[in-house]
Design a protein around this motif. Structure first.
Motif, PDB file in Angstrom:
ATOM      1  N   ARG A   2       0.848  -1.205   0.000  1.00 36.38           N
ATOM      2  CA  ARG A   2       0.000   0.000   0.000  1.00 36.38           C
ATOM      3  C   ARG A   2       0.880   1.251   0.000  1.00 36.38           C
ATOM      4  O   ARG A   2       1.658   1.427  -0.908  1.00 36.38           O
ATOM      5  CB  ARG A   2      -0.974  -0.017   1.176  1.00 36.38           C
ATOM      6  N   ASP A   3       0.780   2.079   1.075  1.00 38.44           N
ATOM      7  CA  ASP A   3       1.534   3.337   1.057  1.00 38.44           C
ATOM      8  C   ASP A   3       2.853   3.253   1.821  1.00 38.44           C
ATOM      9  O   ASP A   3       3.561   4.241   1.934  1.00 38.44           O
ATOM     10  CB  ASP A   3       0.667   4.466   1.639  1.00 38.44           C
ATOM     11  N   ILE A  32       8.252   7.303  -6.720  1.00 35.31           N
ATOM     12  CA  ILE A  32       7.120   6.688  -6.016  1.00 35.31           C
ATOM     13  C   ILE A  32       6.775   7.577  -4.829  1.00 35.31           C
ATOM     14  O   ILE A  32       7.656   7.945  -4.049  1.00 35.31           O
ATOM     15  CB  ILE A  32       7.483   5.255  -5.548  1.00 35.31           C
ATOM     16  N   ASN A  58       4.040   7.987  -1.599  1.00 31.41           N
ATOM     17  CA  ASN A  58       2.980   7.361  -0.810  1.00 31.41           C
ATOM     18  C   ASN A  58       2.592   5.988  -1.378  1.00 31.41           C
ATOM     19  O   ASN A  58       1.426   5.622  -1.399  1.00 31.41           O
ATOM     20  CB  ASN A  58       1.754   8.288  -0.768  1.00 31.41           C
ATOM     21  N   ARG A  93       2.723   4.971  -4.474  1.00 30.50           N
ATOM     22  CA  ARG A  93       2.210   4.961  -5.855  1.00 30.50           C
ATOM     23  C   ARG A  93       3.276   5.425  -6.826  1.00 30.50           C
ATOM     24  O   ARG A  93       3.999   6.388  -6.554  1.00 30.50           O
ATOM     25  CB  ARG A  93       1.027   5.923  -5.971  1.00 30.50           C
ATOM     26  N   PHE A 150       4.468   7.518  -9.561  1.00 31.16           N
ATOM     27  CA  PHE A 150       4.024   8.740 -10.237  1.00 31.16           C
ATOM     28  C   PHE A 150       4.766   8.958 -11.537  1.00 31.16           C
ATOM     29  O   PHE A 150       4.241   9.536 -12.468  1.00 31.16           O
ATOM     30  CB  PHE A 150       4.206   9.957  -9.318  1.00 31.16           C
ATOM     31  N   ARG A 161      -0.176  10.650 -14.778  1.00 31.58           N
ATOM     32  CA  ARG A 161      -1.470  11.302 -14.558  1.00 31.58           C
ATOM     33  C   ARG A 161      -1.610  12.666 -15.221  1.00 31.58           C
ATOM     34  O   ARG A 161      -2.576  13.365 -14.985  1.00 31.58           O
ATOM     35  CB  ARG A 161      -1.712  11.460 -13.058  1.00 31.58           C
TER      36      ARG A 161
END
Ligand SMILES: [Zn+2]
Length: 430
Positions: free
Chosen positions: A28-29, A400, A402, A404, A406, A414
């Motif tokens: 997860r984070d 990365i 949290n 995720r 990026f 995104r």
């Protein structure tokens, strides 16, 4: 669930361990586990939804930029080669007066792109219309502190300090439970009354938030303070109850010995911005004396119009070189000290040292992967030396935040980069 294998980890933990042939697993984070690659692969290969092969790569904590003004990327190169007073009063302040909330949004998008692409995973902003900064950040996603500026001069965002504080309170209410948090940001002595400083401190104390302010950037500011308050800047803030471990002072170029002692006792941190200080010829922060006194020193780029980039790798190298030549001593501001400033000290300055700033089990997964298979990084005798003296923001391949991803292979998933650049171009000429 991300598995990184075969990498060299620069952990920045208490022992400053560098782990070769390492593996790291993100659940997860958070960072769930760190160890030898084979062990980590055996334990987590089945659970992993994504595997990053770190062969020939360095994995390190994401860089933490503790001072900036995101939207001012729109004024990059707008006014150079001027004194701070002339630069700000005659050029930047009037140009900013034409800004709308949309400018702040577009400038922030641009800054976020630049920061992630050069390895920063946590930023600190200090500006107006922080709701627009938050909107941009949420679109791309990044960890950050939104510093709501407060000053007694009217700005394009508010007419009075009271209005500024109301906006800050609104921001505090709207960012609860977010990876973004709010800070109170009284601007500087020449523009901000002591009453406004104290009101900011009251709000920050009441909400357990950081207070940050520009301080002792120029000799002119110290002279102003001596004339108005009969005391030096640190003495004024200390006496007014502003300085504690939830205070972040930006610049601190003109501190004397007494101020350094008071600052160390207060527990406040400092954001050192060497490139901005050099470009505006503001002064040189007394780094060695401040470190000796035990002050926590972090690193910031300041805005893109006094730098003119947001690349923390450039900032690290410049910090090291500035203090060596200033003291005619090549042993000061060594590579490890400077890397600490850009990582774990930055986390401490933002009161986030339990969450970020190093690669350790249980911490939030904010990390970057650098491609070390580049001519300017060969051969590698010392990883820390390379990170400070040879690496560039453009060596960052993956970011990365949290837990995720990026950015991967330098593509930020995104956001449409061309669209952001097109929007920013529209503001090139005022
Ligand atoms: Zn600044």
């Amino acid at each position: 669930m991300i598995l990184i294998k075969n990498a060299t980890l620069v952990t920045q933990d208490n022992k400053r361990r560098i782990v070769e042939n390492a593996g790291l697993f993100i659940e997860r984070d958070k960072i769930k586990d760190i160890g030898q690659s084979k062990t980590i692969e055996k334990k987590y290969a089945r659970q992993a939804k994504k595997v990053i092969d770190g062969q020939g790569k360095i994995v390190m904590p994401g860089l933490i930029n503790t001072h900036g003004h995101l939207a001012m990327t729109l004024l990059r190169g707008y006014a150079d080669d001027l004194s701070l007073e002339k630069w700000w009063l005659k050029h930047i302040y009037p140009a900013e007066s034409q800004f709308t909330p949309h400018h702040v949004y577009v400038g922030s998008l641009l800054a976020i792109l630049e920061m992630i692409k050069s390895g920063t995973t946590c930023f600190t902003d200090f500006y107006y219309y922080e709701d627009q900064v938050a909107k941009a950040v949420r679109e791309i996603g990044m960890r950050g502190i939104l510093g709501c500026a407060a000053l007694d001069l009217p700005t394009f965002a508010f007419k009075s300090p009271l209005e500024a504080l109301e906006q800050a309170k609104k921001m505090i209410r709207s960012t609860k439970g977010d990876i973004l948090s709010v800070a109170l940001a009284p601007h500087m002595f020449q523009t901000t009354s002591l009453k406004t400083y104290q009101q900011c401190k009251e709000i920050s104390k009441g909400n357990n938030l950081l207070l940050m302010t520009h301080l002792s950037e120029t000799k002119g500011e110290v002279d102003y303070c001596l004339k108005k308050y009969k005391k030096r800047p640190i003495e004024v803030l200390f006496k007014a109850g502003i300085l504690d471990d939830k205070t972040l002072l930006v610049h601190c170029c003109w501190l004397n010995k007494k101020e350094i002692k008071i600052l160390a006792q207060s527990g406040a941190s400092v954001a050192h911005c060497p490139i901005s200080n050099m470009k505006l010829a503001s002064g040189t922060m007394p780094l060695t004396e401040m470190l000796k006194a035990g002050i926590n020193i972090s690193l910031g780029t300041d805005s893109a119009c006094s730098n003119n980039s947001l690349d923390m790798f450039e900032e690290m190298k410049t910090a090291a070189l500035l203090h060596k030549v200033n003291q005619l001593n090549p042993t000061v501001a060594d590579a490890q000290t400077v890397l600490d400033m850009a990582t774990i000290n930055g986390a401490r300055a933002l009161n986030l040292e339990k969450e970020i700033g190093s690669l350790e089990k249980g911490k939030q997964a904010d990390l970057i992967v650098l491609d070390f298979k580049n001519p300017h990084l060969a051969p590698c005798h010392n990883v820390i030396s390379h990170l400070v003296y040879s690496a560039k923001g453009s060596d960052v391949e993956t970011a990365i935040i949290n837990g995720r991803v990026f950015m991967e292979n330098r593509e930020i998933e995104r956001v449409n980069q061309d669209k952001v650049l097109d929007q920013a171009k529209k503001f090139a000429i005022f």
